[in-house]
Write a protein that holds these residues in place. Structure first.
Motif, PDB file in Angstrom:
ATOM      1  N   LYS A 147       0.835  -1.186   0.000  1.00 22.62           N
ATOM      2  CA  LYS A 147       0.000   0.000   0.000  1.00 22.62           C
ATOM      3  C   LYS A 147       0.880   1.250   0.000  1.00 22.62           C
ATOM      4  CE  LYS A 147      -4.193  -1.788   2.196  1.00 22.62           C
ATOM      5  NZ  LYS A 147      -5.149  -1.634   3.329  1.00 22.62           N
ATOM      6  N   LYS A 148       0.344   2.324  -0.538  1.00 20.17           N
ATOM      7  CA  LYS A 148       1.143   3.514  -0.828  1.00 20.17           C
ATOM      8  C   LYS A 148       1.886   4.060   0.391  1.00 20.17           C
ATOM      9  CE  LYS A 148       0.812   7.669  -3.636  1.00 20.17           C
ATOM     10  NZ  LYS A 148      -0.098   8.468  -4.508  1.00 20.17           N
ATOM     11  N   ASN A 149       1.225   4.195   1.525  1.00 19.34           N
ATOM     12  CA  ASN A 149       1.843   4.825   2.692  1.00 19.34           C
ATOM     13  C   ASN A 149       2.862   3.947   3.403  1.00 19.34           C
ATOM     14  OD1 ASN A 149       0.457   7.206   2.384  1.00 19.34           O
ATOM     15  ND2 ASN A 149      -1.198   6.640   3.776  1.00 19.34           N
ATOM     16  N   TYR A 150       3.059   2.722   2.913  1.00 15.93           N
ATOM     17  CA  TYR A 150       3.986   1.808   3.565  1.00 15.93           C
ATOM     18  C   TYR A 150       5.218   1.518   2.714  1.00 15.93           C
ATOM     19  CZ  TYR A 150       0.139   1.091   6.802  1.00 15.93           C
ATOM     20  OH  TYR A 150      -0.857   1.289   7.732  1.00 15.93           O
ATOM     21  N   ARG A 151       5.348   2.222   1.614  1.00 16.19           N
ATOM     22  CA  ARG A 151       6.509   2.002   0.752  1.00 16.19           C
ATOM     23  C   ARG A 151       7.706   2.811   1.251  1.00 16.19           C
ATOM     24  NH1 ARG A 151       2.822   3.396  -4.457  1.00 16.19           N
ATOM     25  NH2 ARG A 151       1.269   1.771  -4.114  1.00 16.19           N
ATOM     26  N   GLY A 152       8.888   2.365   0.877  1.00 19.27           N
ATOM     27  CA  GLY A 152      10.095   3.104   1.238  1.00 19.27           C
ATOM     28  C   GLY A 152      10.497   2.970   2.690  1.00 19.27           C
ATOM     29  N   ARG A 153      10.038   1.940   3.367  1.00 18.23           N
ATOM     30  CA  ARG A 153      10.323   1.767   4.790  1.00 18.23           C
ATOM     31  C   ARG A 153      11.043   0.455   5.092  1.00 18.23           C
ATOM     32  NH1 ARG A 153       6.841   5.244   7.770  1.00 18.23           N
ATOM     33  NH2 ARG A 153       5.142   6.160   6.560  1.00 18.23           N
ATOM     34  N   GLY A 154      11.407  -0.293   4.048  1.00 16.07           N
ATOM     35  CA  GLY A 154      12.088  -1.565   4.254  1.00 16.07           C
ATOM     36  C   GLY A 154      11.167  -2.753   4.356  1.00 16.07           C
ATOM     37  N   ILE A 155       9.862  -2.532   4.257  1.00 13.27           N
ATOM     38  CA  ILE A 155       8.915  -3.637   4.382  1.00 13.27           C
ATOM     39  C   ILE A 155       8.998  -4.553   3.167  1.00 13.27           C
ATOM     40  CG2 ILE A 155       6.484  -4.258   4.651  1.00 13.27           C
ATOM     41  CD1 ILE A 155       6.103  -1.487   6.006  1.00 13.27           C
ATOM     42  N   GLY A 156       9.140  -3.952   1.990  1.00 10.85           N
ATOM     43  CA  GLY A 156       9.279  -4.753   0.780  1.00 10.85           C
ATOM     44  C   GLY A 156      10.495  -5.660   0.840  1.00 10.85           C
ATOM     45  N   LYS A 157      11.607  -5.117   1.311  1.00  6.85           N
ATOM     46  CA  LYS A 157      12.823  -5.925   1.448  1.00  6.85           C
ATOM     47  C   LYS A 157      12.597  -7.049   2.455  1.00  6.85           C
ATOM     48  CE  LYS A 157      17.791  -5.710   2.301  1.00  6.85           C
ATOM     49  NZ  LYS A 157      17.795  -6.881   3.196  1.00  6.85           N
ATOM     50  N   GLY A 158      11.844  -6.755   3.506  1.00  9.42           N
ATOM     51  CA  GLY A 158      11.543  -7.795   4.474  1.00  9.42           C
ATOM     52  C   GLY A 158      10.745  -8.934   3.861  1.00  9.42           C
ATOM     53  N   LEU A 159       9.763  -8.607   3.038  1.00 11.17           N
ATOM     54  CA  LEU A 159       8.995  -9.630   2.336  1.00 11.17           C
ATOM     55  C   LEU A 159       9.901 -10.467   1.433  1.00 11.17           C
ATOM     56  CD1 LEU A 159       5.811  -7.595   1.366  1.00 11.17           C
ATOM     57  CD2 LEU A 159       5.775  -9.776   2.579  1.00 11.17           C
ATOM     58  N   LEU A 160      10.786  -9.788   0.711  1.00  7.79           N
ATOM     59  CA  LEU A 160      11.702 -10.506  -0.171  1.00  7.79           C
ATOM     60  C   LEU A 160      12.600 -11.451   0.615  1.00  7.79           C
ATOM     61  CD1 LEU A 160      12.758  -7.605  -2.571  1.00  7.79           C
ATOM     62  CD2 LEU A 160      11.435  -9.621  -3.215  1.00  7.79           C
TER      63      LEU A 160
END
Length: 231
Positions: free
Chosen positions: A154-167
């Motif tokens: 979701k838009k407000n959660y990007r750029g915080r390292g969450i995507g890298k955590g999922l990866l």
């Protein structure tokens, strides 16, 4: 599992977020609709797909239903305060995904034809034409013997390292299943989603092709990148 160290995160003008509340866990059937909604809300380069294609049900079927319905064990979600804020959907055999997409299009062909003439507006008809007559020609080569992934936040959660955590969680899952290569498909154009972004995450550009899917709304050359990572 908890991913982060509990620090309150605020940068790039984004609202504060207590990272301690963000968890990554396996997909549950009850997550299905939230994942479909996020897929449609981010389907146009991180923005809602509605301005390009209004049939959210079909769009979500194409880009999420294989993972949630056929291989749910390879799906993970990011959750914050009980809300699904992102997902990573994967399959251990990329060929299966490609076959499923073809199947979904064939199954929905009667509905597509009916809606094309009766229901869809001009923009919808353009998207359907691209999907049926151009999309396969604009898909980059797929590496052999590779897993596949697709993820969004979701838009407000990007750029915080969450995507890298999922990866990171997904990569560990693949290693546990003796899989040492994974690929994805991402759009890239000048000034946004550049190749450097994916290289920072350890991916290499396996192939790329120019795509015309966004030609009426973006006045730059847009490429579909096939990115690959060795685990």
């Amino acid at each position: 599992m908890e991913l982060f160290d509990g620090r309150v995160n605020e940068f790039n003008g984004l609202p504060k977020l207590d990272i301690k509340k963000v968890k990554i866990r396996r997909y549950k059937p009850s997550d299905r609709q939230e994942i479909r909604d996020i897929c449609c809300d981010t389907g146009f380069l991180g923005e809602p797909i509605d301005s390009i294609f209004s049939d959210r049900e079909l769009f979500a079927d194409l880009f999420t239903s294989y993972y949630t319905d056929k291989e749910p064990k390879s799906a993970f979600v990011a959750e914050c305060g009980g809300e699904v804020i992102g997902y990573l959907l994967g399959c251990k055999n990329g060929k299966k995904f490609k076959r499923f997409i073809t199947y979904i299009i064939l199954v929905n062909l009667p509905r597509l034809i009916w809606r094309y003439f009766i229901y869809y507006d001009r923009k919808d008809r353009k998207y359907v034409k691209w999907m049926l007559f151009r999309s396969l020609r604009e898909i980059p080569e797929i590496p052999k013997n590779s897993a596949h992934l697709h993820f969004n936040l979701k838009k407000n959660y990007r750029g915080r390292g969450i995507g890298k955590g999922l990866l990171d969680v997904f990569f560990e899952y693949l290693r546990q299943n003796s899989i040492n290569k994974v690929y994805g498909g991402v759009f890239s154009f000048e000034g946004k989603r550049t190749e450097k972004l994916y290289k920072k995450l350890g991916f290499k550009i396996y192939d790329k092709r120019r795509t015309t899917v966004w030609k009426d709304v973006i006045d730059k050359k847009v490429y579909l990148l096939r990115i690959v990572k060795e685990l």
